[in-house]
Scaffold this motif. Sequence first.
Motif, PDB file in Angstrom:
ATOM      1  N   ASP A  89       0.799  -1.322   0.005  1.00  0.00           N
ATOM      2  CA  ASP A  89       0.068   0.011   0.092  1.00  0.00           C
ATOM      3  C   ASP A  89       0.939   1.168  -0.004  1.00  0.00           C
ATOM      4  O   ASP A  89       0.441   2.271  -0.804  1.00  0.00           O
ATOM      5  N   GLY A  90       1.979   1.300   0.811  1.00  0.00           N
ATOM      6  CA  GLY A  90       2.770   2.349   0.839  1.00  0.00           C
ATOM      7  C   GLY A  90       3.483   2.542  -0.379  1.00  0.00           C
ATOM      8  O   GLY A  90       3.680   3.786  -1.116  1.00  0.00           O
ATOM      9  N   VAL A  91       3.889   1.376  -0.874  1.00  0.00           N
ATOM     10  CA  VAL A  91       4.817   1.644  -2.441  1.00  0.00           C
ATOM     11  C   VAL A  91       3.902   2.259  -3.389  1.00  0.00           C
ATOM     12  O   VAL A  91       4.147   3.162  -4.286  1.00  0.00           O
ATOM     13  N   GLU A  92       2.510   1.724  -3.354  1.00  0.00           N
ATOM     14  CA  GLU A  92       1.538   2.159  -4.467  1.00  0.00           C
ATOM     15  C   GLU A  92       1.288   3.794  -4.131  1.00  0.00           C
ATOM     16  O   GLU A  92       1.213   4.397  -5.326  1.00  0.00           O
ATOM     17  N   ARG A  93       1.084   4.127  -3.035  1.00  0.00           N
ATOM     18  CA  ARG A  93       0.915   5.501  -2.925  1.00  0.00           C
ATOM     19  C   ARG A  93       1.851   6.315  -3.078  1.00  0.00           C
ATOM     20  O   ARG A  93       1.536   7.542  -3.463  1.00  0.00           O
ATOM     21  N   LEU A  94       3.129   5.797  -2.776  1.00  0.00           N
ATOM     22  CA  LEU A  94       4.229   6.529  -2.830  1.00  0.00           C
ATOM     23  C   LEU A  94       4.550   6.888  -4.268  1.00  0.00           C
ATOM     24  O   LEU A  94       4.628   8.069  -4.994  1.00  0.00           O
ATOM     25  N   GLY A 128      10.481  19.318  -3.826  1.00  0.00           N
ATOM     26  CA  GLY A 128      11.483  18.353  -3.892  1.00  0.00           C
ATOM     27  C   GLY A 128      11.416  17.555  -2.632  1.00  0.00           C
ATOM     28  O   GLY A 128      10.866  18.148  -1.550  1.00  0.00           O
ATOM     29  N   LEU A 129      12.058  16.284  -2.602  1.00  0.00           N
ATOM     30  CA  LEU A 129      12.292  15.754  -1.323  1.00  0.00           C
ATOM     31  C   LEU A 129      13.641  15.012  -1.279  1.00  0.00           C
ATOM     32  O   LEU A 129      14.151  14.288  -2.163  1.00  0.00           O
ATOM     33  N   LEU A 130      14.362  15.345  -0.147  1.00  0.00           N
ATOM     34  CA  LEU A 130      15.753  14.774   0.288  1.00  0.00           C
ATOM     35  C   LEU A 130      15.335  13.835   1.373  1.00  0.00           C
ATOM     36  O   LEU A 130      14.774  14.123   2.377  1.00  0.00           O
ATOM     37  N   VAL A 131      15.750  12.600   1.016  1.00  0.00           N
ATOM     38  CA  VAL A 131      15.557  11.412   1.960  1.00  0.00           C
ATOM     39  C   VAL A 131      16.970  10.936   2.291  1.00  0.00           C
ATOM     40  O   VAL A 131      17.744  10.596   1.344  1.00  0.00           O
ATOM     41  N   ILE A 132      17.285  11.115   3.449  1.00  0.00           N
ATOM     42  CA  ILE A 132      18.650  10.663   4.246  1.00  0.00           C
ATOM     43  C   ILE A 132      18.510   9.195   4.790  1.00  0.00           C
ATOM     44  O   ILE A 132      17.786   9.056   5.700  1.00  0.00           O
ATOM     45  N   PHE A 133      19.456   8.384   4.461  1.00  0.00           N
ATOM     46  CA  PHE A 133      19.485   7.007   5.274  1.00  0.00           C
ATOM     47  C   PHE A 133      20.884   6.916   5.687  1.00  0.00           C
ATOM     48  O   PHE A 133      22.067   7.100   5.184  1.00  0.00           O
ATOM     49  N   GLN A 139       5.623   4.042   4.484  1.00  0.00           N
ATOM     50  CA  GLN A 139       4.641   4.898   5.085  1.00  0.00           C
ATOM     51  C   GLN A 139       5.183   6.431   5.600  1.00  0.00           C
ATOM     52  O   GLN A 139       4.428   7.303   5.365  1.00  0.00           O
ATOM     53  N   VAL A 140       6.392   6.497   6.134  1.00  0.00           N
ATOM     54  CA  VAL A 140       7.066   7.807   6.487  1.00  0.00           C
ATOM     55  C   VAL A 140       7.096   8.543   5.079  1.00  0.00           C
ATOM     56  O   VAL A 140       6.600   9.779   5.103  1.00  0.00           O
ATOM     57  N   LEU A 141       7.539   8.161   4.078  1.00  0.00           N
ATOM     58  CA  LEU A 141       7.598   8.796   2.658  1.00  0.00           C
ATOM     59  C   LEU A 141       6.203   9.220   2.169  1.00  0.00           C
ATOM     60  O   LEU A 141       6.091  10.376   1.734  1.00  0.00           O
ATOM     61  N   VAL A 142       5.249   8.176   2.386  1.00  0.00           N
ATOM     62  CA  VAL A 142       4.032   8.821   1.930  1.00  0.00           C
ATOM     63  C   VAL A 142       3.352   9.963   2.807  1.00  0.00           C
ATOM     64  O   VAL A 142       2.952  10.885   2.228  1.00  0.00           O
ATOM     65  N   ASN A 143       3.644  10.164   4.055  1.00  0.00           N
ATOM     66  CA  ASN A 143       3.349  10.695   5.078  1.00  0.00           C
ATOM     67  C   ASN A 143       3.764  12.169   4.762  1.00  0.00           C
ATOM     68  O   ASN A 143       3.111  13.176   4.651  1.00  0.00           O
ATOM     69  N   GLU A 144       5.199  12.003   4.546  1.00  0.00           N
ATOM     70  CA  GLU A 144       5.926  13.480   4.046  1.00  0.00           C
ATOM     71  C   GLU A 144       5.535  14.211   2.870  1.00  0.00           C
ATOM     72  O   GLU A 144       5.351  15.288   2.686  1.00  0.00           O
TER      73      GLU A 144
END
Length: 293
Positions: A45-50, A64-69, A259-264
Amino acid sequence: MKIEKMLKKYRVESGKHFRLRDFDPADTHGLHSEEKDEAKKLLADGVERLSKLQDVLAAQDLWGLLVIFQAMDAAGKDGTIKHVMSGVNPQGVEVTSFKVPTAEELNHGYLWRTNQRAPARGRIGIFNRSYYEEVLVVRVHSAVLANEKLPKKLVTKDIWEERYEDISNFERYVTRNGIAVVKFFLHVSKDEQKRRFMARLDTPEKNWKFSTSDLKERAFWDDYQRAYEEAIRATATEYAPWYVVPADHKWFTRLVVAQVLVNELKALKLEYPKVSGEQKKALAEARAKLEKK
Ligand code: AMP
Ligand code: MG
């Protein structure tokens, strides 16, 4: 399952009371491995919504979105990026893995190389490691700092505080320019890391993933945990929050990150560009012409 509640649990946006030991690497927020189907559904679900949100992000070409790991070795950065981004249009994403800096990179300030890879509007930029290494590996090993070609008088006891400040200022700057920032610390336990290293040694297809330097870094486990705790404490902000994601169960890590990425992205309230009256007219004319041919 209440997703919001789960995300809130792992979100750190003020370092004041942050302690790493309050976070359990084996936590699965009440989801059991027997309920993996539910976990799979949450990830899918998260992958699809993303994927849908990214389409709007690109079309609108505004945010834009910067994602840090960041994480210890074998915490699952690569696998998480692979699985969570699996549904996303590759044209809208850039993943950069930051390794030991090159001679050219060391001739610049440490934000130089990351700045060049920061995402443009409409895009998602993923940093697999980042400028945070500058307060992690560089802090744990004084020889790495000594190698950085900094003028001696600038290397004082305040250097880590100064770096936290510069990093936070950078994140404030990019967010003020429309690039949202979200940071993940994949929190794995020392025991689980050992199991994963063992699997890398035991499985021929995983041998390539094992590096003897990983074992060397493991010996500095406590120093790294302390460095992570301090870095998160000093750089957790509302505009650039950290998520401390339990990483002993890969399936759980992935669904939380998705889910976090979807939320952001949802928080950006993205919208497809609106078509003006004039553009609508032009579209109608184009349609009429096409129909004639
Ligand atoms: P990996 O992510 O496993 O390919 O390893 C990359 C290595 O590069 C890790 O050991 C990092 O600690 C190291 N690294 C990344 N950035 C820096 C940096 N700024 N200074 C020193 N080492 C770094
Ligand atoms: Mg490695």
